[in-house]
Design an enzyme around this catalytic site. Structure first.
Site, PDB file in Angstrom:
ATOM      1  N   GLU A 499     -30.235   4.997 -33.010  1.00 27.22           N
ATOM      2  CA  GLU A 499     -31.448   4.206 -33.254  1.00 27.22           C
ATOM      3  C   GLU A 499     -32.509   5.019 -33.993  1.00 27.22           C
ATOM      4  O   GLU A 499     -33.694   4.980 -33.654  1.00 27.22           O
ATOM      5  CB  GLU A 499     -31.996   3.671 -31.931  1.00 27.22           C
ATOM      6  CG  GLU A 499     -31.033   2.745 -31.214  1.00 27.22           C
ATOM      7  CD  GLU A 499     -31.595   2.158 -29.921  1.00 27.22           C
ATOM      8  OE1 GLU A 499     -32.710   2.553 -29.524  1.00 27.22           O
ATOM      9  OE2 GLU A 499     -30.931   1.309 -29.318  1.00 27.22           O
ATOM     10  N   GLU A 581     -24.301  -0.064 -27.658  1.00 23.31           N
ATOM     11  CA  GLU A 581     -25.111  -0.349 -26.476  1.00 23.31           C
ATOM     12  C   GLU A 581     -25.104  -1.853 -26.277  1.00 23.31           C
ATOM     13  O   GLU A 581     -25.570  -2.603 -27.135  1.00 23.31           O
ATOM     14  CB  GLU A 581     -26.545   0.167 -26.611  1.00 23.31           C
ATOM     15  CG  GLU A 581     -26.656   1.674 -26.528  1.00 23.31           C
ATOM     16  CD  GLU A 581     -28.089   2.190 -26.616  1.00 23.31           C
ATOM     17  OE1 GLU A 581     -29.016   1.438 -26.228  1.00 23.31           O
ATOM     18  OE2 GLU A 581     -28.263   3.331 -27.055  1.00 23.31           O
TER      19      GLU A 581
END
Length: 889
Positions: A499, A581
């Site tokens: 991220e 995720e």
């Protein structure tokens, strides 16, 4: 068929293989350290690695998927800083000689008294490594830093130890190997700065040879200086992994110098290729012979039988102060393949390499490895040894709950065993390289791994995170992870970032991604490299730089935006897609809140899944972080897009820090298992999907609600069956069948009455499983159970003891909160206690702890070298106590 093909194998680790004697002596130096927090008065400014920006605003409580910020510009000057002496420590990992740092000719102009061998350290604390000084607390009751676990992990700390380097080692090469130090380590020997390493998660080696005095006093001092606001979770503090002293002949196998690959694998035969790099630290060139034999290992990592193959001996000449690499290969007939449980077996081999000079062995190296093939298919997913393997994985942070970041093999093994029992077959290392021993465990236990190096690149998530050192250290840190870990058969892919803020910076961010992926390919062309993306869309530059499309919450989640799986699949038809995720569902074990909304997934809100006053989240397992979703919704997105290779759930275990949505707490709510290791209800939901052949029928909530008589109290069932009938005190509440994309059965209008709820689950029309939950009476006694009754007397092995509060009939009292006190008799000691309550700010070292919804945990170890019976007693006012017997050997 669109396919990427990668084949690789193995691991490089001696730490857990004590039966294999190396020519180079690798000695644990975990014992006999002295520790003190803080710098000597007047020296702090001279001991800084580099200038740090001023913290203008805390990142505490920042939304977990918030956009990273641009780095602050800081006026820097090398004067008075240690950076010029630290940077050269990574030179061996910098490919371009022009980029390697030059050490200043003179030592730094700083010499605090604690560097001297005669320094009075009597008031310093004696510690044994691995050591995490921050886990002792106290917890911070006020102020920021909930994101870092409400524990102070920042500030300078020193470790001192005298090294035993005998006179016979004169003329040898002497190295310090540190598996992990949190963080900004600077290492001093005999008053001189040897070097260091800023990144707290990587392993590194320093050459002590120029600074050591064989036969004399050798005073080692290590300074760590973990910054505040340096992480989004609990980073730990101290020398929290193993530390080793390695003494070798000047001619020796290089650090992480063996590479095993298996380019051709079948059931009939495998081609095993081995590259060995040899360093010559001597003053003269050396003519060497390098030979290797391959052996099979048993399930415990012990060599069995005769050699299964011999690699041809290679002659090589190595220049003085130089290195050389030799390559050889051999055929292994009917190889025992490494593969993940339960479909396959994690078989391993051992490559024993011998380096000889003039007929005399000067070094040997043992490299355990596995033979297996990998295929990453854009339409069908992951194949291991030709068999499709659905990735049923979890993310895990590196802390071990009440033990903190200090690595412990048994604690990590217990976590993996609990996850395997649930049906997990994969772990993503979020978001940093793990302890080497953890990868030995995943190799031995047959667990797939995504190994990850960075949580940030040049853009920051917290004011003082890795972005400050990324420009100088990204290559060294990435290559360090790749070289250390590339022989582990459990690792199936590399992740170069999570991220990262460069998702938002277009071509500039993609250029960094391309560079990191290129380094990964240079070090290991056998595995794909990826990066987890929670923002980048299919038409943006960054996804084009990675080999596997790894998406965080973009299949389901990210605040209810349409799922991105089809867009990426259409844009990148040759790349496998994976959910790195998924979910980020939230719950507190045993906490059920009413009313229960008739949804399959919802964000936590006051009165709708969340209780801000008590800082607890409902355990009906319907609620998630704003950017996430329930397991049910995540699975529907995957099943509607069957080319998705699987998932890594956020998270397997609760972890210290990042306590979304309540930053007054100490630990997260996202775990399928709580911080103490007690499964939440969600555990059985995942088990019902990941172990479809296991008869499961798990009912929730508990059935002890004296204040809810006559009120609607929904009952949910997690089952591997496809339909079920629910009964309340023998009265049927109806038989229900799972609809398409439905993963639980629910009776949302059950009226509570004390007694018993029971269920009969069916599969394909036949009875599959039964389960019942009874109303508990008043709490009356304690029951204790140890996960292992025999432990090693080495000061490291552990027994985890679960204490349950029950009524007189043995039914768990599911709302019990009595304070329980532990005592230990015999050659053992209490290490820590916990109860899984994310809001509990009592010290983990406390021998007393309130039960949380009926459960509490004690962790016990044997005293080193002391054998015999250990009695652990648990008592609570007004309850009948209990005890459990252990034995140390």
């Amino acid at each position: 068929m669109n396919t990427h093909r990668y084949r690789s194998a193995g691991l490089t680790l001696a730490a857990l293989l004590p039966l294999f004697a190396l020519a180079a002596e690798r000695q644990s130096i975990n014992d006999g350290w002295r520790f003190q927090r803080g710098d000597p008065q007047g020296y702090a400014a001279q001991l800084q690695y580099d200038v740090r920006p001023e913290i203008k605003q805390s990142a505490d409580g920042k939304v977990a998927d918030a956009r990273p910020d641009e780095a602050e510009k800081v006026q820097r000057s090398a004067e008075g800083l240690l950076k010029p002496w630290i940077l050269p420590s990574g030179n061996a990992l910098v490919a371009d000689p022009a980029r390697r740092a030059q050490r200043p000719a003179a030592d730094p102009a700083v010499s605090p008294p604690l560097l001297r061998a005669d320094f009075d350290e009597h008031d310093w604390r004696a510690v044994t490594l691995p050591h995490d000084w921050a886990i002792e607390g106290p917890f911070l009751a006020t102020g920021p830093y909930g994101g870092m676990g409400r524990l102070q992990t920042w500030g300078p700390a020193w470790y001192r130890k005298k090294l035993d380097i005998p006179a016979r080692d004169k003329g040898k090469s002497i190295f310090l190997d540190i598996d992990g130090a949190m963080s900004h380590a600077s290492v001093w020997l005999n008053g001189r700065l040897v070097g260091g390493w800023p990144y707290g998660y990587n392993s590194f080696r320093l050459d002590l040879t120029p600074y050591a005095t064989p036969g004399g006093v050798n005073q080692l001092a290590i300074r760590l200086d973990n910054p505040a606001e340096s992480a989004r979770w609990y980073p730990g503090a101290g020398l929290y992994r193993n530390v080793w002293l390695t003494v070798a002949d000047p001619v020796h196998v290089a650090h992480w110098g063996t590479v095993v690959r298996t380019p051709q694998v079948s059931r009939e035969a495998a081609q095993v290729e081995l590259a060995v790099t040899v360093d010559n630290d001597g003053k003269d060139a050396a003519a060497l012979d390098v030979s290797t034999q391959l052996y099979a290992l048993d399930d415990n990592g012990k060599r069995t039988g005769a050699a299964v193959a011999t690699l041809p001996a290679q002659r090589v000449s190595v220049n003085a102060r130089g290195s050389a690499t030799v390559n050889a290969s051999a055929r292994v007939a009917q190889p025992r393949l490494w593969g993940p449980l339960p479909q396959q077996r994690p078989n391993r081999y051992l490559a024993v390499t011998t380096v000889s000079r003039n007929g005399k062995v000067v070094d040997s190296q043992e490299t355990p490895f596995g033979i297996r093939s990998l295929r990453f298919d854009a339409n069908e997913g992951l194949f291991v040894n030709g068999e499709k393997i659905m990735i049923n994985g979890v993310n895990n942070h590196h802390d071990l709950g009440a033990l903190g970041a200090a690595f412990n093999v048994r604690a990590a093994e217990r976590q993996l065993q609990i996850l395997q029992e649930m049906g997990a077959n994969a772990v993503r290392m979020s978001h940093n390289p793990p302890s080497p021993e953890l990868l030995e465990l995943t190799d031995r236990m047959g667990i797939l791994v995504m190994d990850e190096v960075f949580d940030s690149w040049e853009r920051k998530k917290t004011p003082l995170d890795f972005h400050l050192i990324f420009p100088d250290w990204h290559e060294q840190d990435l290559r360090a992870m790749l070289r250390r870990d590339r022989n582990h058969p459990s690792i199936i892919m590399w992740s170069v970032g999570n991220e990262v803020g460069e998702q938002y910076t277009g071509d500039a961010g993609a250029a960094i991604g391309r560079k990191l992926v290129s380094i990964a390919h240079e070090e290991d062309p056998t595995r794909p490299a990826t990066g987890a993306m929670n923002y980048a869309k299919s038409d943006m530059p960054l996804p084009g730089t990675v080999d596997v499309i790894s998406l965080n919450y973009q299949g389901a989640g990210i605040r209810s935006l349409p799922g991105q799986f089809p867009n990426f699949h259409q844009k990148f038809p040759d790349k496998m897609i994976l959910s790195t995720e998924s979910a980020s569902a939230l719950s507190s074990r045993g906490e059920y809140q009413f009313p229960v909304p008739g949804v399959i997934s919802a964000p936590v809100r006051p009165g709708a899944g969340g209780d801000p006053k008590r800082q607890q989240v409902s355990a009906y397992e319907l609620f998630a972080a704003d950017f996430g979703s329930s397991a049910d919704r995540s699975w529907a997105a995957q099943d509607q897009n069957p080319y998705v290779a699987g998932e890594f759930v956020w998270t397997g275990f609760d972890y210290l820090g990042e306590p979304t949505p309540y930053y007054g707490a100490r630990s997260s709510y996202s775990g399928i298992v709580d911080l103490a290791g007690f499964p939440k209800d969600r555990y059985y939901l995942y088990q019902s999907r990941w172990r479809p052949d296991l008869p499961i029928a798990h009912l929730l909530p508990h059935w002890t609600w004296p204040e809810r008589v006559g009120e609607v109290t929904p009952v949910h069932l997690f089952t591997s069956g496809d339909e079920a009938e629910l009964f309340v005190n023998g009265k049927s509440q109806g038989r229900r069948k799972k609809a398409p994309y439905e993963y639980r059965l629910r009776w949302d209008y059950v009226v509570y009455e004390p007694g018993e709820i029971s269920v009969v689950a069916y599969k394909d029309g036949k009875e599959w499983a039964r389960s019942s939950v009874k109303t508990a009476q008043a709490a009356a006694m304690l029951e204790a159970k140890a996960d292992r009754s025999t432990i090693a007397a080495d000061g490291q092995d552990l027994s985890f003891i679960t204490v349950r509060v029950t009524d007189a009939g043995g039914t768990t009292a599911p709302r019990a909160d009595q304070r329980i006190r532990f005592t230990v008799e015999g050659p053992g000691e209490l290490v820590a206690t916990d109860n899984g309550d994310p809001t509990n700010l009592e010290s983990f070292q406390s021998p007393e702890r309130a039960a949380f919804n009926g459960l509490v945990l004690a962790i016990v170890r044997a005293r080193p070298g002391q054998r015999g019976a250990i009695t652990v007693r648990a008592s609570a006012e007004g309850l009948r106590g209990t005890e459990v017997q252990l034995r140390s050997k």
